[in-house]
Enzyme design. Structure first.
Site, mmCIF file in Angstrom:
data_model
loop_
_atom_site.group_PDB
_atom_site.id
_atom_site.type_symbol
_atom_site.label_atom_id
_atom_site.label_comp_id
_atom_site.label_asym_id
_atom_site.label_seq_id
_atom_site.Cartn_x
_atom_site.Cartn_y
_atom_site.Cartn_z
ATOM 1 N N ASP A 153 -28.944 4.796 -13.655
ATOM 2 C CA ASP A 153 -28.383 5.841 -14.508
ATOM 3 C C ASP A 153 -28.722 7.210 -13.925
ATOM 4 O OD1 ASP A 153 -27.515 7.208 -17.083
ATOM 5 O OD2 ASP A 153 -27.466 5.128 -17.740
ATOM 6 N N HIS A 226 -28.509 11.092 -20.263
ATOM 7 C CA HIS A 226 -27.875 9.775 -20.404
ATOM 8 C C HIS A 226 -28.838 8.648 -20.018
ATOM 9 C CE1 HIS A 226 -24.970 6.522 -19.513
ATOM 10 N NE2 HIS A 226 -24.125 7.166 -20.307
ATOM 11 N N SER A 559 -21.675 2.826 -22.831
ATOM 12 C CA SER A 559 -22.962 3.114 -22.192
ATOM 13 C C SER A 559 -24.118 2.819 -23.129
ATOM 14 C CB SER A 559 -23.041 4.589 -21.783
ATOM 15 O OG SER A 559 -22.418 4.821 -20.555
#
Length: 779
Positions: A153, A226, A559
């Site tokens: 990520d 994220h 996600s």
């Protein structure tokens, strides 16, 4: 010095012009270099070479031109070498060089770099992981600490309380990973929770230029947020009092709170590149991860041209469970990514928690919506404010209705609530545009793309998001009333929402057009309004102009659903360390449920109709049942290779999957990919109408009570009769394998696929497989 005559001057001009042209051509050639991922047959390395890098360098040298003039050796062109999950390298080549390299001995495939995109705390409770009856099942065990989940990520924010390692045992001696240091990231930022942190940027820099370290950290530290969010969802330690501006208040914890995290930073401001991602997969497997969580995707390629598919095949061979997000391309059909059968492909669903808000019009009519706004500016619920919509049609958006940057005229919006259509620009950014133009509030209306699905955001001004139907009515009112007014009210957090779960409209859909016999997505997990840890360097809106900083943020996307499955897979792995990745996937799929909390079939947020397996796969994960599934459909590496043998791949294309060059097609699936021992059953009738019957075979392994008897039931279908033989499976020992066949006989060819289920039921377990029957149109 004597003056040159005209002829000399002309000759000098010609020479200079030629040199300039040659220099420009050489510059173009150099600038035209691209990154290619090159798959190699290790067994073809000649004996004089002592290591792979020497061999790879010689191959690159053999196809590159003017090596001496440019001062480049083969090593200078090589970005990465891959040697664990698969064998090969990433290198900078021109198109001509890449074509020449394909002809070299030992080169199996040359694939251009692919750009991938990220697919952007009540979920443990919603999934049953905090119920009293779950305490014994999920009681902490020493083995919980031994599972390491690799998260590919944007990095990790190590100071988050979600990565506190209090009470965790020492890092297992089998762990081979490390913590790389760099700007803002030191060795001490790792601990017994964060056991590994690495960065991969050579492919990114080759494509986009040097990373601007003023804009992002060239280290494992996460500026984007994220990666921190997904890592905490997988394995975050419990944090009491977690919330976003008071919303979703409670204890935030990951799905596997005692598992360990290794962060592999592969995504940067300009995207994520396949050469970096593949290096991270290769390194993660070498480091010793047991689970890989990959919340990103890059479109669909054939199996032999999909580098992530090839790399994860190698990871699966090494016993690593791989979970990937399905993508955010819904509700369009055939919008999936990451469809290889050895990958667990995860779609997104809602939970039973919501953040309600209301829009009250001057007509006193009230519409329901959602919002995470918490700020000083509040609109009075007892007062009405001017309302404006700048679009020209309530049913179809146009450029003026999206509230794009610079599109609003202060004279038309100052002091008013502005209606903005969803799409084109980020949702929170629309509110910022309204605020800058003097607007006092925003109503964010869904278009047909999003239907009635509502996603809450931490807006910068009072704002409420509403569904498409409500949006049309509100816009119609604003356009037809001379003095349209409204007010907005944010109501906080509500739980017990019905129906739930619901398939998220953005969740990518099947069918899997690469192989219709393999159902994708595999299953659903929570992916809407998920609370988890956040970076300390960016606002919850992700807007650089937003000064707010938070410890937790609420995000939506596949996600977010992917790490839920990765975390539950880590829990299952800790309880069943001898299970293969396919057995873990089978446990998740065959125990998934297909009814919501109103006991009705799962529905689709893009419309209120029931969803199908092309939307929800096998159903919604049920972790408590997945730990004890009764039976599993196991699949080994050779079985997956046999599947590839049915996919019309050439011997050279198949070779990219034979890392050790010891696999060959034994044709055990009888040339029908539907015979892969997949937990979902898909019968595909060909265009040839003379084919009236198809028989598929499955084998189940008993992982429940030693002595058990299972009886089968199959839902009825209009277009075909379904016969299962035998109808009873009687087990006499644990790990015993028994097989059965399913025969589909056409009654009438249907124009659309039919969906149903096959269930094996004992006194203690129910093992369900989705069933799909498809008739291809006659030629």
């Amino acid at each position: 010095m004597a003056n040159k005559n005209p002829l000399q001057k002309c000759f000098l001009f010609i020479i200079l012009s030629i040199n300039l042209i040659l220099l420009q051509a050489e510059t173009v050639q150099i600038s035209n270099k691209k990154t290619y991922v090159i798959h190699m047959d290790r067994s073809a390395m000649p004996s004089p070479y002592t290591n792979q890098l020497q061999w790879y360098s010689s191959k690159i040298n053999s196809v590159t031109q003017r090596k001496s003039q440019e001062g480049e050796e083969g090593n200078d062109r090589i970005l990465y070498t891959y040697q664990t999950a698969f064998h090969g390298l990433a290198a900078q080549l021109t198109e001509e060089e890449a074509e020449r390299l394909k002809e070299e001995d030992g080169v199996v495939a040359v694939i251009p770099e692919t750009r991938y995109e990220l697919h952007t705390t009540r979920s443990p409770t919603f999934l049953g992981l905090e119920r009293q009856e779950s305490e014994k099942v999920w009681a902490e065990r020493v083995t919980d600490h031994d599972v390491v989940v690799g998260v590919l990520d944007t990095g990790i924010w190590p100071e988050s309380e979600s990565f506190n390692d209090t009470g965790m045992s020492p890092v297992p001696s089998t762990w081979r990973g490390t913590c790389e240091t760099g700007k803002g990231f030191l060795k001490r930022n790792c601990n017994r929770k964060i056991v590994g942190a690495r960065v991969f940027y050579r492919g990114y820099e080759a494509a986009t230029g040097k990373i601007d370290e003023e804009l992002e950290y060239k280290s494992p530290r996460d500026k984007d947020g994220h990666g921190t969010h997904t890592a905490a969802t997988v394995a975050g330690s419990p944090v009491k009092g977690a919330n976003l501006f008071g919303f979703a208040y409670g204890t935030a914890r990951g799905m596997s709170p005692k598992a360990r995290v290794a962060a592999y930073k592969v995504c940067w401001v300009g995207g994520c590149f396949s050469s970096d991602i593949l290096s991270a997969v290769d390194q993660a497997v070498a480091d010793g991860v047991q689970v890989l969580s990959i919340s990103l995707g890059g479109g669909i390629s054939t199996y032999s041209r999909d580098s992530l598919s090839i790399a994860t095949f190698g990871a699966m061979e090494m016993g690593v469970f791989v979970s990937c997000s399905a993508g955010n391309g819904g509700p369009d059909p055939i919008s999936l990514t990451n469809v290889s059968p050895w990958i667990t492909t995860v779609g997104a669903s809602t939970m039973d928690r919501d953040f309600p808000a209301t829009v009250k019009l001057g007509t006193m009519r009230t519409f329901k919506g959602v919002s995470l706004y918490k700020g000083r500016a509040v609109l009075s619920k007892n007062k009405q404010y001017p309302l404006v919509y700048l679009g020209r049609n309530a049913s179809s958006p146009d450029p003026t209705s999206f509230c794009l940057d610079g599109a609003l005229d202060r004279r038309h919006v100052a002091g008013k609530i502005v209606i903005c259509d969803r799409g084109v620009s980020p949702r929170v950014q629309k509110g910022q545009v309204v605020k800058r133009a003097g607007g006092i509030g925003m109503i964010l209306t869904n278009t047909a793309t999003n239907g009635e699905e509502l996603v809450a955001d931490s807006h910068l001004l009072p704002a409420v998001a509403v569904g498409e139907k409500e949006g049309k009515l509100i816009k119609q009112y604003a356009m037809t009333s001379r003095k349209a007014t409204a007010t907005l009210e944010v109501l906080g957090t509500r739980i017990g929402i019905k129906p739930s779960p619901v398939v998220a409209a953005f969740s990518s859909r099947g069918p899997n057009f690469l192989s219709l016999e393999i159902l994708k997505p595999d299953l659903l997990a929570p992916g809407v309004n998920i609370l988890a840890a956040w970076t300390g360097d960016l606002a919850p809106s992700s807007l650089s102009s937003d000064p707010r900083r938070v410890k937790f943020n609420i995000l939506s996307g596949t996600s977010m659903s992917c790490p839920h499955v990765s975390g539950v897979a880590a829990l299952i792995r800790s309880r069943h360390p001898d299970w293969s990745p396919a057995a873990i996937k089978s446990a998740l799929m065959t125990t998934a449920y297909v009814h919501d909390n109103t006991l009705k079939p799962l529905t689709d947020a893009s419309g209120a109709a029931p969803s199908s397996p092309y939307d929800h796969g096998a159903g919604h994960i049920d972790p408590l049942k997945a730990i004890d599934p009764g039976l599993v459909y196991d699949i080994g590496p050779q079985d997956y290779f046999e599947f590839l043998c049915t996919q019309d791949l050439s011997p050279s294309q198949l070779k990219v999957f034979t890392k050790h060059s010891n696999r060959s097609c034994k044709h055990t699936l009888a040339k029908n990919p539907g015979n892969l021992n997949y937990p979902a059953i898909s019968a595909l009738f060909p265009e040839n109408t003379r084919v009236k019957s198809i028989t598929l075979r499955r084998t189940v392994t008993n992982v429940g009570p030693h002595i058990a008897s299972y009886k089968v039931s199959v839902s009825p279908f209009k277009g075909a009769s379904v016969t299962v033989q035998p109808k009873t499976l009687s087990f006499t020992s644990k790990h015993q394998k028994l097989s059965y066949t399913v025969t589909f006989t056409t009654r009438m060819r249907m124009k659309r696929p039919e969906f149903g289920g096959l269930v094996w039921k004992s006194t203690t377990h129910k093992v369900r497989s989705p069933v799909i029957i498809t008739w291809l149109p006659p030629l």
